[in-house]
Design an enzyme around this catalytic site. Structure first.
Site, mmCIF file in Angstrom:
data_model
loop_
_atom_site.group_PDB
_atom_site.id
_atom_site.type_symbol
_atom_site.label_atom_id
_atom_site.label_comp_id
_atom_site.label_asym_id
_atom_site.label_seq_id
_atom_site.Cartn_x
_atom_site.Cartn_y
_atom_site.Cartn_z
ATOM 1 N N ASP A 1 0.804 -1.223 0.000
ATOM 2 C CA ASP A 1 0.000 0.000 0.000
ATOM 3 C C ASP A 1 0.839 1.277 0.000
ATOM 4 O O ASP A 1 0.309 2.384 0.050
ATOM 5 C CB ASP A 1 -0.942 -0.004 1.218
ATOM 6 C CG ASP A 1 -0.188 -0.253 2.512
ATOM 7 O OD1 ASP A 1 1.059 -0.142 2.510
ATOM 8 O OD2 ASP A 1 -0.836 -0.560 3.528
ATOM 9 N N ASP B 1 -1.531 -4.551 4.793
ATOM 10 C CA ASP B 1 -0.688 -4.055 3.711
ATOM 11 C C ASP B 1 -1.496 -3.662 2.478
ATOM 12 O O ASP B 1 -0.957 -3.458 1.401
ATOM 13 C CB ASP B 1 0.377 -5.110 3.354
ATOM 14 C CG ASP B 1 1.601 -4.484 2.681
ATOM 15 O OD1 ASP B 1 1.867 -3.292 2.934
ATOM 16 O OD2 ASP B 1 2.283 -5.188 1.912
ATOM 17 N N ASP C 1 -7.451 -2.510 14.338
ATOM 18 C CA ASP C 1 -6.229 -2.001 14.967
ATOM 19 C C ASP C 1 -5.472 -1.164 13.942
ATOM 20 O O ASP C 1 -4.658 -1.669 13.186
ATOM 21 C CB ASP C 1 -5.392 -3.194 15.448
ATOM 22 C CG ASP C 1 -4.143 -2.752 16.188
ATOM 23 O OD1 ASP C 1 -4.044 -1.551 16.546
ATOM 24 O OD2 ASP C 1 -3.263 -3.613 16.407
ATOM 25 N N ASN D 1 -0.631 -1.770 17.107
ATOM 26 C CA ASN D 1 -0.008 -2.003 18.415
ATOM 27 C C ASN D 1 -0.707 -3.098 19.214
ATOM 28 O O ASN D 1 -0.394 -3.317 20.387
ATOM 29 C CB ASN D 1 0.081 -0.704 19.230
ATOM 30 C CG ASN D 1 -1.287 -0.165 19.623
ATOM 31 O OD1 ASN D 1 -2.318 -0.736 19.246
ATOM 32 N ND2 ASN D 1 -1.299 0.924 20.381
ATOM 33 N N SER E 1 26.071 2.419 9.611
ATOM 34 C CA SER E 1 26.147 0.978 9.833
ATOM 35 C C SER E 1 26.208 0.622 11.316
ATOM 36 O O SER E 1 25.775 -0.453 11.709
ATOM 37 C CB SER E 1 27.371 0.402 9.129
ATOM 38 O OG SER E 1 28.520 1.137 9.502
HETATM 39 CA CA LIG Z 1 2.551 -1.265 3.710
HETATM 40 CA CA LIG Z 2 -0.777 -0.391 5.757
HETATM 41 CA CA LIG Z 3 -4.374 -0.061 18.254
#
Ligand SMILES: [Ca+2]
Ligand SMILES: [Ca+2]
Ligand SMILES: [Ca+2]
Ligand SMILES: *[C@@H]1O[C@H](CO)[C@@H](O)[C@H](O)[C@H]1NC(C)=O
Ligand SMILES: *[C@@H]1O[C@H](CO)[C@@H](O)[C@H](O)[C@H]1NC(C)=O
Ligand SMILES: *[C@@H]1O[C@H](CO)[C@@H](O)[C@H](O)[C@H]1NC(C)=O
Ligand SMILES: *[C@@H]1O[C@H](CO)[C@@H](O)[C@H](O)[C@H]1NC(C)=O
Ligand SMILES: *[C@@H]1O[C@H](CO)[C@@H](O)[C@H](O)[C@H]1NC(C)=O
Ligand SMILES: *[C@@H]1O[C@H](CO)[C@@H](O)[C@H](O)[C@H]1NC(C)=O
Ligand SMILES: *[C@@H]1O[C@H](CO)[C@@H](O)[C@H](O)[C@H]1NC(C)=O
Length: 588
Positions: free
Chosen positions: A195, A217, A235, A239, A272
């Site tokens: 997305d 996604d 959600d 989290n 790094s």
């Molecule tokens: Ca994504």
């Molecule tokens: Ca997303």
């Molecule tokens: Ca949440």
């Protein structure tokens, strides 16, 4: 066909690249290619040849086999996808290598004789002990003799026109397995991101090992770090906190995570060292090489040889790769999460091997995913501990000047200011005094010399400088004048950093400068009766090790605890969140 050798090349090449300034990936040549093709005395291919040849020689000794058998063994130990390729390459170069090793030539001489190491500066660049020369013999005549021994091989090579280590490397990113890795390395954002919200459901290639996993996604408004009081049925900030409390009819987000709790995401903009560069020492320790040794090799390459999921800034898990890396994990993210469980999964490692202030301002910083309007404030560390002074082969031209450092740092901070929510905190970490590296490691034995205790870090440092491929010419140098000069510039840059802070105000964050805690970390470690070298990466001799990462976090938080208003207060609802949501969905 040449995949096995190429991969081995890659990882060793990357080891010499980690903290070094790399050309911007937007340039036409891929940074990996240009680095591998760097060509003073043979450059990286020469180093790779010597190390691999040395390993083969040692393996034959450890297992009491012929050189041929040792080469076969090494190929078999590589990940399955690469074995055929390895065997094929080996067929091409092995006869010459075998002949010379069996005639007791050293790996360095072998690599000069087959033409991978070159004589550009007149110096003989060697990492293993020098060959025992006959009376009246010079190193050049010795190499000449080795050449005539393998003249049929050299004639054939000339006739076929194939220069394995060059022609092949030019096309390195066209080879299927490597292509994925090259593409991943070309950017600092996730390769797989359905997305386009800069969060991924894949792990490697800048996925959730680098920034919290996207929990949807296909929806760009759902990702870790989003500010919400809603989350009744979905959600949206990943989290793991979701739903409505029947006792109050309020969402758990609004009840337990409201703004007064100072939720904060963890972001590091760094190099790094921040990304936790690590090459498993077992990869180059002949005594330890077994069929298990290289099983994480592709995984490690897909993470650019970095281990951000175990790092001092965004480490969030214990190692699941015990053959490659072990040790305590402690991080800024884990501590902010401990203070407030609402911060679960809100971490981003925007760190790039080789980054210096200019790269950061122009490119790297822009890869972080944060919205000033929609997301929670951040706790952001800006940490470039050495690349700006590390290059310079062998003059000071490549070191960033204090004026430029001031300019780039300010540019980075302005960008951050435009993109983070009010109430954010920025920690500006200064450059380290890298002289400790030489003091601690110079006389110690490098893993590639562990079988006979015959290769010191000092030798390795000078070797990398001879080939002009050192990640830090100035500090990894047996010349004290150079080490001092490098530190002098580092201190000038730290002064410039403090001036940026003194001369500017920022709207959305408070900023605090701290010196890198490495010197104190070393003192503390030694007080605990532990040797200082445990804090440094054994293969590259440069980066903080796993123990060094964890201890850094400890010391940074000791400093932060002394500063007013930096650390957010603990969330009094943590116990309730834990009871209701358990591990909040974990990370993977
Ligand atoms: Ca994504
Ligand atoms: Ca997303
Ligand atoms: Ca949440
Ligand atoms: C090594 O192998 C050779 C021949 O295979 C054998 O004669 C010799 O005893 C072996 N040495 C050791 C130390 O095992
Ligand atoms: C490189 O070439 C120069 C000049 O021919 C020679 O003096 C020197 O010994 C050579 N070095 C090596 C490592 O072959
Ligand atoms: C919650 O909302 C439901 C339905 O709207 C209502 O029946 C209930 O009394 C409310 N509970 C509380 C504690 O306000
Ligand atoms: C890692 O393991 C230690 C010891 O078992 C445990 O206390 C700690 O919570 C673990 N850390 C993480 C991030 O899972
Ligand atoms: C160390 O480097 C400096 C600066 O390039 C040079 O002047 C000096 O001769 C070198 N010292 C040694 C011992 O090589
Ligand atoms: C390097 O710096 C140290 C400490 O500042 C000093 O004691 C030493 O003499 C310097 N060495 C050289 C070669 O400049
Ligand atoms: C920043 O402030 C210092 C004094 O703290 C001053 O010397 C310097 O010129 C200032 N730099 C810029 C670019 O404003």
């Amino acid at each position: 066909m040449k995949l096995g050798v190429i991969l081995s090349l890659l990882l060793l090449a990357a080891s010499s690249l980690a903290l070094r300034s790399s050309p911007s990936p937007s340039r036409q040549q891929h940074w990996l290619k240009s680095a591998l093709l760097k060509d003073v005395n043979g450059g990286t291919p020469c180093a790779v040849c010597a190390v691999l040849t040395g390993l083969v020689e040692q393996l034959a000794e450890v297992h009491n086999t012929t050189v041929t058998q040792a080469i076969d063994m090494l190929c078999q130990f590589l990940p399955e996808e690469l074995q055929d390729a390895c065997t094929a390459v080996v067929k091409a170069v092995a006869p010459a290598v075998i002949e010379l090793l069996e005639a007791s030539e050293t790996p360095d001489v072998v690599c000069y004789a087959i033409g991978i190491c070159k004589n550009d500066t007149g110096e003989f660049c060697r990492v293993f002990p020098p060959p025992k020369l006959d009376a009246g013999e010079s190193i050049a005549t010795r190499i000449g003799k080795a050449r005539s021994r393998i003249s049929p091989f050299l004639a054939m090579k000339k006739k076929s026109g194939i220069d394995l280590f060059h022609d092949v490397l030019i096309d390195i990113c066209k080879i299927p397995v490597i292509e994925r890795i090259c593409n991943g390395l070309n950017d600092h954002t996730p390769v797989e991101d359905g997305d386009g919200d800069l969060f991924s459901t894949a792990g490697t290639l800048r996925g959730f090992y680098w920034r919290g996993k996207d929990c949807d996604d296909s929806n760009k408004d759902i990702y870790p770090g989003r500010h919400t009081l809603d989350d009744a049925t979905v959600d949206t900030n990943c989290n793991g906190i979701l739903g409505v409390d029947p006792a109050t009819n309020l969402t758990y987000e609004s009840e337990w995570c409201d703004l007064s709790r100072r939720q904060m995401g963890t972001i590091v903009l760094g190099d790094s060292a921040s990304a936790h560069f690590h090459i498993p020492p077992s990869w180059v320790t002949s005594k330890e090489i077994s069929s298990e040794t290289y099983k994480d090799l592709l995984f490690a390459l897909e993470n650019e040889l970095d281990w951000p999921m175990l790092s001092s800034s965004t480490g969030f898990m214990n190692s699941s790769w015990p053959t490659s890396i072990t040790g305590k994990v402690d991080s800024t993210y884990l501590r902010l999460r401990e203070l407030n469980l609402c911060n679960h999964k809100d971490y981003q490692s925007i760190a790039w091997n080789g980054a210096r202030a200019k790269d950061m301002a122009k490119e790297v910083a822009k890869a972080f995913g944060r919205s000033r309007l929609h997301d929670n404030p951040v706790f952001l560390t800006l940490s470039l501990i050495g690349n700006d002074v590390c290059s310079g082969h062998p003059n000071m031209d490549h070191m960033t000047t204090p004026d430029k450092f001031y300019e780039y740092t300010l540019e980075t901070l302005k960008y951050v200011d435009q993109n983070v929510a009010p109430g954010s905190i920025v920690i500006g970490m200064g450059l380290v005094d890298g002289r400790v590296l030489y003091e601690i490691l110079a006389k110690r034995t490098h893993p590639i010399g562990s079988l006979h205790d015959d290769v010191t870090y000092s030798t390795v440092y000078d070797y990398l400088n001879c080939l002009q491929i050192s990640p830090c010419f100035g500090w990894m140098n047996s010349n004290e004048t150079w080490r001092n000069r490098t530190t002098e510039r580092a201190f000038e840059l730290n002064k410039a950093f403090k001036q940026v802070l003194a001369n500017n105000t920022f709207e959305n964050f408070k900023i605090f400068y701290i010196d890198p805690p490495l010197p104190n970390a070393i003192k503390d470690w030694m007080k605990m009766g532990r040797p200082a070298w445990e804090l440094i990466e054994p293969v590259d001799g440069f980066h903080p090790s796993q123990a060094g990462n964890a201890l850094t976090t400890e010391l940074v938080f000791q400093i932060l605890a002394q500063l007013d208003g930096v650390l957010p207060p603990p969330n009094p609802n943590n116990a309730k969140i834990k009871a209701k949501f358990g591990d909040q969905g974990g990370y993977l």
